[in-house]
Scaffold this motif. Structure first.
Motif, short mmCIF file in Angstrom:
data_model
loop_
_atom_site.label_atom_id
_atom_site.label_comp_id
_atom_site.label_asym_id
_atom_site.label_seq_id
_atom_site.Cartn_x
_atom_site.Cartn_y
_atom_site.Cartn_z
N LEU A 49 9.06 55.88 37.18
CA LEU A 49 8.15 55.63 38.33
C LEU A 49 6.79 54.21 37.92
O LEU A 49 6.72 53.66 38.87
CB LEU A 49 7.76 56.80 39.13
N LEU A 50 6.12 54.42 37.40
CA LEU A 50 5.29 53.46 37.02
C LEU A 50 5.53 52.04 36.42
O LEU A 50 5.11 51.32 36.90
CB LEU A 50 4.08 54.10 35.75
N ALA A 53 6.90 50.44 40.17
CA ALA A 53 5.95 49.96 41.01
C ALA A 53 5.41 49.20 40.03
O ALA A 53 3.99 48.73 40.62
CB ALA A 53 5.07 51.77 41.10
N THR A 81 1.68 60.70 38.89
CA THR A 81 1.84 59.60 39.44
C THR A 81 2.69 59.24 40.15
O THR A 81 2.38 57.73 40.91
CB THR A 81 2.74 59.32 38.07
N TYR A 82 3.38 60.37 40.96
CA TYR A 82 3.83 59.61 41.79
C TYR A 82 3.05 59.37 43.60
O TYR A 82 3.14 59.01 44.04
CB TYR A 82 5.44 61.38 42.73
N VAL A 85 2.05 55.85 42.86
CA VAL A 85 3.30 55.17 43.42
C VAL A 85 3.52 55.60 44.91
O VAL A 85 3.61 53.86 45.83
CB VAL A 85 4.77 55.50 42.88
N ARG A 88 1.03 52.50 46.52
CA ARG A 88 1.36 51.56 46.55
C ARG A 88 2.50 51.20 47.79
O ARG A 88 2.56 49.82 47.88
CB ARG A 88 2.12 50.95 45.50
N LEU A 155 12.91 52.82 43.85
CA LEU A 155 11.79 52.80 44.25
C LEU A 155 12.24 52.02 45.41
O LEU A 155 12.94 50.98 45.79
CB LEU A 155 10.36 52.26 44.36
#
Length: 158
Positions: A49-50, A53, A81-82, A85, A88, A155
């Motif tokens: 995920l990171l 993003a 973390t999500y 995200v 963003r 994503l």
């Protein structure tokens, strides 16, 4: 904008720890050694995920040198973390992960892990796919010394 991220994690199996994978406890005589609960599946998901993003990696956000993350529940790390995200302007299209473990057999737990992750992320369960495989006895994982996980995410802007 569509973005892809890849995450990987590996931890040593040791006696005296619970085995936590995908946010659930798996019955086994050993658990994963780490600063947090050492959930390799969720750590790989966080890194994916990171990465997608463009936000670095799990070690930058939750360093193992920080006492506040000692014995941290990795489902909380995934949730945080999500949230970063989403700030963003990105949301999860899908997550596909593979756990590499000689033992225990993880097939009976894949659906429960996927549902736990989907619930944490606030997405439909169909967006999360978990696979498990052995290394056919090869290497440290095949000899039962550890467990690893790899995850890829897609994503997109909602």
């Amino acid at each position: 904008m569509t973005r892809v991220g890849l995450g990987y994690d590996i931890h040593r199996l040791v006696a005296g720890r619970k085995l936590i994978l995908g946010g659930i406890e798996i019955p086994f005589e050993k658990g994963l050694l780490g600063h947090s609960d050492a959930d390799v599946l969720l750590h790989a998901a966080c890194d994916a995920l990171l990465g997608a993003a463009g936000m670095g990696d799990i070690g930058e956000h939750f360093p193992d040198t920080d006492p506040q993350y000692k014995d941290a529940c990795s489902i909380d790390l995934l949730n945080t973390t999500y949230r970063l995200v989403r700030q963003r302007g990105l949301s999860l299209v899908n997550l596909d992960a593979t756990v590499f473990a000689q033992a225990p057999k993880l097939s009976p737990f894949k659906t429960q892990m996927a549902m736990r992750m989907a619930d944490c992320l606030g997405v439909d369960h169909s967006r999360i796919n978990i696979k498990a495989t052995t290394t056919e006895g090869l290497g440290n994982i095949g000899q039962g010394a550890g467990i690893a996980a790899m995850c890829v995410v897609l994503l997109d802007n909602p």
